[in-house]
Design a protein around this motif. Structure first.
Motif, PDB file in Angstrom:
ATOM      1  N   THR A   1       0.822  -1.220   0.000  1.00 35.37           N
ATOM      2  CA  THR A   1       0.000   0.000   0.000  1.00 35.37           C
ATOM      3  C   THR A   1       0.854   1.267   0.000  1.00 35.37           C
TER       4      THR A   1
ATOM      5  N   VAL B   1       6.747  11.740   0.745  1.00 34.98           N
ATOM      6  CA  VAL B   1       5.627  10.790   0.845  1.00 34.98           C
ATOM      7  C   VAL B   1       5.040  10.694   2.259  1.00 34.98           C
ATOM      8  N   SER B   2       5.869  10.826   3.288  1.00 36.56           N
ATOM      9  CA  SER B   2       5.321  10.730   4.653  1.00 36.56           C
ATOM     10  C   SER B   2       4.368  11.879   4.938  1.00 36.56           C
TER      11      SER B   2
ATOM     12  N   ALA C   1       1.156  11.159   3.118  1.00 28.94           N
ATOM     13  CA  ALA C   1       0.409  10.076   3.788  1.00 28.94           C
ATOM     14  C   ALA C   1      -0.186  10.511   5.120  1.00 28.94           C
TER      15      ALA C   1
ATOM     16  N   ARG D   1      -5.833   9.746   3.455  1.00 26.95           N
ATOM     17  CA  ARG D   1      -5.965   8.441   4.108  1.00 26.95           C
ATOM     18  C   ARG D   1      -7.379   7.889   3.963  1.00 26.95           C
TER      19      ARG D   1
ATOM     20  N   ARG E   1       1.438   0.377   6.882  1.00 28.19           N
ATOM     21  CA  ARG E   1       1.716   0.886   8.230  1.00 28.19           C
ATOM     22  C   ARG E   1       0.511   0.727   9.159  1.00 28.19           C
TER      23      ARG E   1
ATOM     24  N   ARG F   1      17.977  -1.176   2.876  1.00 22.29           N
ATOM     25  CA  ARG F   1      17.573  -0.104   1.948  1.00 22.29           C
ATOM     26  C   ARG F   1      18.720   0.237   0.995  1.00 22.29           C
TER      27      ARG F   1
ATOM     28  N   ASP G   1       6.042   8.825  10.587  1.00 21.08           N
ATOM     29  CA  ASP G   1       5.021   7.763  10.516  1.00 21.08           C
ATOM     30  C   ASP G   1       4.466   7.432  11.912  1.00 21.08           C
TER      31      ASP G   1
HETATM   32  O1   DC Z   1       6.437   1.563   2.650  1.00 26.19           O
HETATM   33  P1   DC Z   1       6.806   2.847   1.922  1.00 26.19           P
HETATM   34  O2   DC Z   1       8.132   3.400   2.333  1.00 26.19           O
HETATM   35  O3   DC Z   1       6.712   2.719   0.443  1.00 26.19           O
HETATM   36  O4   DC Z   1       5.684   3.899   2.368  1.00 26.19           O
HETATM   37  C1   DC Z   1       5.679   5.202   1.871  1.00 26.19           C
HETATM   38  C2   DC Z   1       5.023   6.121   2.884  1.00 26.19           C
HETATM   39  O5   DC Z   1       3.641   5.858   2.950  1.00 26.19           O
HETATM   40  C3   DC Z   1       5.582   6.036   4.306  1.00 26.19           C
HETATM   41  O6   DC Z   1       5.950   7.313   4.767  1.00 26.19           O
HETATM   42  C4   DC Z   1       4.451   5.537   5.129  1.00 26.19           C
HETATM   43  C5   DC Z   1       3.236   5.734   4.281  1.00 26.19           C
HETATM   44  N1   DC Z   1       2.290   4.627   4.390  1.00 26.19           N
HETATM   45  C6   DC Z   1       1.235   4.791   5.229  1.00 26.19           C
HETATM   46  O7   DC Z   1       1.129   5.813   5.897  1.00 26.19           O
HETATM   47  N2   DC Z   1       0.299   3.810   5.331  1.00 26.19           N
HETATM   48  C7   DC Z   1       0.419   2.688   4.620  1.00 26.19           C
HETATM   49  N3   DC Z   1      -0.515   1.743   4.739  1.00 26.19           N
HETATM   50  C8   DC Z   1       1.515   2.503   3.761  1.00 26.19           C
HETATM   51  C9   DC Z   1       2.469   3.496   3.677  1.00 26.19           C
END
Ligand code: DC
Length: 254
Positions: free
Chosen positions: A61, A129-130, A133, A139, A160, A187, A214
């Motif tokens: 996701t 991205v954080s 998100a 969301r 997450r 990573r 996060d």
């Molecule tokens: O897993 P990732 O690094 O690709 O996730 C990218 C961002 O998305 C990360 O900052 C957390 C967020 N995320 C989230 O808040 N909820 C999820 N279900 C998946 C990822």
């Protein structure tokens, strides 16, 4: 099977012949496996391998949030402007197609164009991205799309908030974690394999900053569900983690 749903997030899913795979430990059509954990704990590798072994679908996701981050960069939309991000999802719908044979294990499209791993993993996308998100409007859309996917097919979903918010009734919940050095190394290897230059110091800062964002956001912060099985992958390889998850699945199967 084809799954379609209302805008702004369009879903197209393809279900594999999941019940007939060698090594498949369950034939339950209601199997939902939630795998949550911090960045670079190995979730995507493990989730995809678990889905493959069980012969069910897989979705990371995080790629959905990354896709929206790409759209925001292209459109010049601020990463903290939830209303504008929601409008962006209306004008450039995000589509997900679950397909094990795809490079990522699924395909993801924005405004009709498929995004590849290099684009989704770019530094620019990772940097915002954080924040993307953390926006409540974002969301709400993402969670409802993810629930629709899980409603239509047995799936391993990595993220997450899958065990806590998206699928709180999932019969199997895993919280996958690892030490910071193990996550940095993982990573580093991942990025190098994808052709990116890597600065270990910057990587450490980035991982710690993403953990902070996060875990501290107001809505759906990263945390293990109370009934999650916690697996520390610092010292064990992905294959062993998949063994552990399959043992949990077998124990949970009726
Ligand atoms: O897993 P990732 O690094 O690709 O996730 C990218 C961002 O998305 C990360 O900052 C957390 C967020 N995320 C989230 O808040 N909820 C999820 N279900 C998946 C990822």
């Amino acid at each position: 099977m084809v799954i379609t749903a209302t805008l702004p997030v369009v879903l197209r899913g393809r279900c594999l012949a999941w019940a007939n795979r060698p090594g498949c430990v369950t034939k339950s059509s209601s199997l939902r496996i939630a795998i949550d954990g911090p960045a670079a704990a190995g979730k995507t590798t493990v989730a995809r391998a678990t889905a493959h072994r069980l012969g069910i679908l897989y979705l990371d996701t995080g790629a959905m949030y990354r896709t929206l981050a790409c759209l925001a960069l292209r459109a010049g939309t601020d990463a903290d402007n939830g209303a504008a991000l929601a409008r962006l999802m209306q004008t450039s719908p995000i589509a997900v197609e679950l397909d094990e044979s795809a490079q990522l294990g699924f395909r993801i499209f924005a405004g009709g164009h498929e995004l590849d791993e290099t684009t989704l993993s770019s530094n620019e996308v990772t940097a915002i991205v954080s924040t993307v998100a953390a926006q409540p409007q974002v969301r709400t859309e993402m969670v409802s799309a993810q629930r629709r996917i899980a409603h239509d097919a047995p799936v391993v979903m990595a993220g997450r908030d899958i065990g806590t918010v998206v699928l709180p009734d999932a019969p199997v919940k895993i919280y996958l974690t690892a030490s910071i050095p193990a996550r940095i190394e993982r990573r580093r290897r991942q990025l190098q394999a994808a052709g990116f230059e890597v600065d270990a110091h910057r990587l450490a800062q980035e991982i710690e900053e993403r953990d902070r964002l996060d875990q501290s956001r107001a809505i759906s912060p990263l945390a293990p569900a109370p009934d999650a099985h916690i697996i520390d992958s610092s010292e064990i390889d992905a294959e062993r983690v998949v063994d552990e998850i399959c043992a949990v699945v077998a124990a949970a199967s009726p």
